[in-house]
Design a protein around this motif. Structure first.
Motif, PDB file in Angstrom:
ATOM      1  N   SER A 181       0.828  -1.205   0.000  1.00  0.00           N
ATOM      2  CA  SER A 181       0.000   0.000   0.000  1.00  0.00           C
ATOM      3  C   SER A 181       0.863   1.256   0.000  1.00  0.00           C
ATOM      4  CB  SER A 181      -0.908   0.019   1.237  1.00  0.00           C
ATOM      5  OG  SER A 181      -1.730  -1.123   1.289  1.00  0.00           O
ATOM      6  N   MET A 182       0.310   2.310  -0.580  1.00  0.00           N
ATOM      7  CA  MET A 182       0.959   3.602  -0.654  1.00  0.00           C
ATOM      8  C   MET A 182       0.014   4.650  -0.057  1.00  0.00           C
ATOM      9  SD  MET A 182       1.618   5.854  -4.085  1.00  0.00           S
ATOM     10  CE  MET A 182       2.386   4.479  -4.921  1.00  0.00           C
ATOM     11  N   TYR A 183       0.563   5.641   0.655  1.00  0.00           N
ATOM     12  CA  TYR A 183      -0.252   6.661   1.295  1.00  0.00           C
ATOM     13  C   TYR A 183       0.237   8.048   0.888  1.00  0.00           C
ATOM     14  CZ  TYR A 183      -1.188   2.560   4.166  1.00  0.00           C
ATOM     15  OH  TYR A 183      -1.511   1.298   4.584  1.00  0.00           O
ATOM     16  N   PHE A 184      -0.705   8.974   0.741  1.00  0.00           N
ATOM     17  CA  PHE A 184      -0.304  10.354   0.507  1.00  0.00           C
ATOM     18  C   PHE A 184      -1.406  11.295   0.963  1.00  0.00           C
ATOM     19  CE2 PHE A 184      -2.419   9.258  -3.456  1.00  0.00           C
ATOM     20  CZ  PHE A 184      -3.170  10.383  -3.754  1.00  0.00           C
ATOM     21  N   ALA A 185      -1.027  12.552   1.184  1.00  0.00           N
ATOM     22  CA  ALA A 185      -1.946  13.583   1.653  1.00  0.00           C
ATOM     23  C   ALA A 185      -2.193  14.582   0.533  1.00  0.00           C
ATOM     24  CB  ALA A 185      -1.368  14.302   2.874  1.00  0.00           C
ATOM     25  N   GLY A 186      -3.454  14.744   0.165  1.00  0.00           N
ATOM     26  CA  GLY A 186      -3.842  15.770  -0.790  1.00  0.00           C
ATOM     27  C   GLY A 186      -4.373  16.985  -0.062  1.00  0.00           C
ATOM     28  N   ARG A 187      -4.847  17.961  -0.794  1.00  0.00           N
ATOM     29  CA  ARG A 187      -5.368  19.171  -0.156  1.00  0.00           C
ATOM     30  C   ARG A 187      -6.739  18.968   0.454  1.00  0.00           C
ATOM     31  NH1 ARG A 187      -5.202  24.477  -3.391  1.00  0.00           N
ATOM     32  NH2 ARG A 187      -5.754  25.197  -1.314  1.00  0.00           N
ATOM     33  N   ARG A 228      -0.301   2.889  11.590  1.00  0.00           N
ATOM     34  CA  ARG A 228      -0.875   4.233  11.713  1.00  0.00           C
ATOM     35  C   ARG A 228      -0.317   5.172  10.651  1.00  0.00           C
ATOM     36  NH1 ARG A 228      -1.792   6.191  17.947  1.00  0.00           N
ATOM     37  NH2 ARG A 228      -3.046   4.418  18.643  1.00  0.00           N
ATOM     38  N   VAL A 229      -1.194   6.062  10.179  1.00  0.00           N
ATOM     39  CA  VAL A 229      -0.805   7.114   9.249  1.00  0.00           C
ATOM     40  C   VAL A 229      -0.991   8.446   9.971  1.00  0.00           C
ATOM     41  CG1 VAL A 229      -1.294   8.232   7.049  1.00  0.00           C
ATOM     42  CG2 VAL A 229      -1.559   5.758   7.269  1.00  0.00           C
ATOM     43  N   TYR A 230       0.062   9.254  10.006  1.00  0.00           N
ATOM     44  CA  TYR A 230       0.004  10.560  10.652  1.00  0.00           C
ATOM     45  C   TYR A 230       0.064  11.651   9.590  1.00  0.00           C
ATOM     46  CZ  TYR A 230       1.391   7.724  14.672  1.00  0.00           C
ATOM     47  OH  TYR A 230       1.466   6.757  15.641  1.00  0.00           O
ATOM     48  N   SER A 231      -0.740  12.677   9.769  1.00  0.00           N
ATOM     49  CA  SER A 231      -0.712  13.807   8.845  1.00  0.00           C
ATOM     50  C   SER A 231      -0.576  15.097   9.627  1.00  0.00           C
ATOM     51  CB  SER A 231      -1.987  13.853   7.989  1.00  0.00           C
ATOM     52  OG  SER A 231      -3.125  14.109   8.805  1.00  0.00           O
ATOM     53  N   ALA A 282      -2.848  24.872  12.668  1.00  0.00           N
ATOM     54  CA  ALA A 282      -2.181  23.601  12.410  1.00  0.00           C
ATOM     55  C   ALA A 282      -2.961  22.445  13.025  1.00  0.00           C
ATOM     56  CB  ALA A 282      -0.767  23.635  12.963  1.00  0.00           C
ATOM     57  N   ILE A 283      -3.056  21.332  12.294  1.00  0.00           N
ATOM     58  CA  ILE A 283      -3.793  20.164  12.751  1.00  0.00           C
ATOM     59  C   ILE A 283      -2.944  18.909  12.529  1.00  0.00           C
ATOM     60  CG2 ILE A 283      -5.822  18.712  12.388  1.00  0.00           C
ATOM     61  CD1 ILE A 283      -7.359  21.216  11.635  1.00  0.00           C
ATOM     62  N   ILE A 284      -2.814  18.093  13.584  1.00  0.00           N
ATOM     63  CA  ILE A 284      -2.132  16.801  13.505  1.00  0.00           C
ATOM     64  C   ILE A 284      -3.185  15.713  13.673  1.00  0.00           C
ATOM     65  CG2 ILE A 284      -0.250  15.388  14.402  1.00  0.00           C
ATOM     66  CD1 ILE A 284       0.700  18.103  13.540  1.00  0.00           C
ATOM     67  N   GLU A 285      -3.179  14.719  12.781  1.00  0.00           N
ATOM     68  CA  GLU A 285      -4.148  13.628  12.862  1.00  0.00           C
ATOM     69  C   GLU A 285      -3.450  12.279  12.786  1.00  0.00           C
ATOM     70  OE1 GLU A 285      -8.053  15.756  10.762  1.00  0.00           O
ATOM     71  OE2 GLU A 285      -6.940  14.204   9.685  1.00  0.00           O
ATOM     72  N   ALA A 286      -4.044  11.293  13.449  1.00  0.00           N
ATOM     73  CA  ALA A 286      -3.587   9.909  13.355  1.00  0.00           C
ATOM     74  C   ALA A 286      -4.736   9.067  12.814  1.00  0.00           C
ATOM     75  CB  ALA A 286      -3.137   9.388  14.710  1.00  0.00           C
ATOM     76  N   HIS A 287      -4.459   8.242  11.801  1.00  0.00           N
ATOM     77  CA  HIS A 287      -5.469   7.405  11.186  1.00  0.00           C
ATOM     78  C   HIS A 287      -5.014   5.949  11.180  1.00  0.00           C
ATOM     79  CE1 HIS A 287      -7.968  10.669   9.318  1.00  0.00           C
ATOM     80  NE2 HIS A 287      -6.836  11.329   9.493  1.00  0.00           N
ATOM     81  N   ASP A 288      -5.985   5.052  11.229  1.00  0.00           N
ATOM     82  CA  ASP A 288      -5.706   3.633  11.059  1.00  0.00           C
ATOM     83  C   ASP A 288      -5.339   3.396   9.603  1.00  0.00           C
ATOM     84  OD1 ASP A 288      -6.365   0.760  10.404  1.00  0.00           O
ATOM     85  OD2 ASP A 288      -6.746   0.721  12.551  1.00  0.00           O
ATOM     86  N   SER A 289      -4.204   2.767   9.349  1.00  0.00           N
ATOM     87  CA  SER A 289      -3.743   2.596   7.972  1.00  0.00           C
ATOM     88  C   SER A 289      -4.586   1.608   7.178  1.00  0.00           C
ATOM     89  CB  SER A 289      -2.281   2.155   7.958  1.00  0.00           C
ATOM     90  OG  SER A 289      -2.147   0.881   8.582  1.00  0.00           O
TER      91      SER A 289
END
Length: 391
Positions: free
Chosen positions: A33-39, A78-81, A90-97
């Motif tokens: 799997s690959m992860y990325f953050a868009g706008r 976990r995925v952190y953004s 500013a916002i920090i989030e943690a998500h289940d991958s």
């Protein structure tokens, strides 16, 4: 003889209108799997087909400019953004991958922008630079998202960019900018600060720079942990003691260095010449050049993925250290022999090559190239497997 790659189209995802920030696309430990953050959202893709696994819109905000950044825990769970809203909160989030479920969220009500976070080896703590008129260098507990400390610096100073941890994880190094008098934007001078990771207290300051650092500078630590590198727009490369912050040496190559990284054994240092689009390899101990490779175009936006960071640009080293991948602003992608500097293969892509995945080389030998809002999957050899995911 020029060796070129073959390619074929694979998955085109039409609803990806966002541009991923920092050209950072972490892969899961098994590279499936690959992860990325868009706008507008976070994404998980199948790393082999490009198919979307999940998409999670940001809960109650839209991103400002290109500030989203993403990080994956070492166990891949976990995925952190780190993001900034249009109001620059500013916002920090943690998500289940696995499914993208939100685990926790931390909001900083300050006029700041967040950069790519940094995790310690255990994955228990996260460090992130929140830069702006307010904000600072922050440490979070990754389990619950609790803020452990916030080291601030008075205006006109600000922490800026991606930090780096010392090898023993007792210190974190971060770039500091001081704006000119009566200006909120123009930079007058810069420093490098070392902070205690337990308390956030200042350990040392290095300020003996001939000029400001290059725009894409991020701290790079030598594999032995003893030296930190800094390079400036004045065409000087500095070696700094990580314990004391004292200058150990300086080197002037005669051209502006854009990005710096090490071979896996630390004996060779690679850097890009932003004026001529040339990749250089130099003996780290003697400062004698081993070879140079011309990419035929200015490579101002090179990235040294081998340093563990992903800011802007395209340069990375294979997992076995034998091949260097580099792309330029004309859209040329090269594979270069790390020992000799000879071209192994090259490929012309559409649009400037802006980034490579940090985990570009693994069990399947895949290299992911970001260019012109497209992710292209290629092999470490000359055969291109797949193209393209439209973003």
């Amino acid at each position: 003889m020029r060796r070129v790659g073959h390619k074929r189209d694979f998955c085109v995802v039409e609803d990806f209108a966002e541009t991923p920030a920092y050209r950072h696309f972490p892969l899961s430990p098994d590279e499936s799997s690959m992860y990325f953050a868009g706008r507008e959202a976070l994404y998980a893709l199948n790393a082999h087909s490009g198919e979307q696994i999940w998409r999670k819109s940001y809960v109650d905000h839209q991103m400002y400019s290109s500030t989203p950044a993403i990080l994956l825990s070492s166990d891949g769970k976990r995925v952190y953004s780190s993001t900034s809203t249009n109001e620059l909160n500013a916002i920090i989030e943690a998500h289940d991958s696995e499914d993208g479920a939100l685990l926790w969220k931390a909001t900083l009500d300050a006029k700041v922008m967040c950069f790519l976070p940094m995790l310690d080896k255990a994955g228990d703590n996260m460090y992130v630079s929140a830069s702006g008129l307010e904000g600072g260098m922050l440490k979070f507990d990754t389990k619950e998202g609790d803020l452990l400390w916030n080291s601030t610096i008075p205006f006109p100073g600000r922490y800026w960019g991606i930090p780096a941890l010392s090898k023993d994880e007792r210190a974190i190094f971060v770039r500091v900018q001081y704006r000119r008098k009566n200006s909120k934007i123009k930079i007058g001078r810069e420093e490098i600060h070392a902070l205690d990771t337990k308390t956030g207290e200042l350990l040392w300051v290095y300020s003996d720079l001939d000029s400001v650092l290059t725009p894409s500078y991020v701290p790079v630590v030598h594999p032995d942990g003893k030296e930190l590198l800094a390079w400036t727009q004045g065409e000087i490369l500095y070696g700094i003691d990580t314990e004391t912050g004292k200058k150990l040496w300086e080197y002037t190559p005669g051209y502006r260095i854009h990005a710096v990284g090490f071979s896996l054994d630390g004996e060779t240092i690679y850097f890009g010449d932003s004026n001529g689009g040339i990749l250089h390899a130099m003996n780290y101990r003697t400062h004698k050049e081993k070879w140079s490779f011309r990419t035929t175009m200015n490579a101002w936006s090179w990235l040294m993925s081998l340093s563990g960071h992903s800011d802007a640009g395209a340069l990375a080293v294979s997992s076995d250290g034998k091949t260097i991948f580099v792309g330029n602003s004309r859209g040329n992608q090269f594979a270069v022999d790390a020992e000799t500097g000879q071209s192994i293969w090259e490929k012309d892509l559409e649009g400037a090559v802006k980034g490579l995945l940090p985990a570009h080389s693994g069990k399947d030998g895949l290299l992911y190239v970001y260019h012109q809002n497209t992710i292209t999957a290629v092999t470490e050899e000359q055969t291109f497997l797949a193209e393209h995911v439209e973003l």
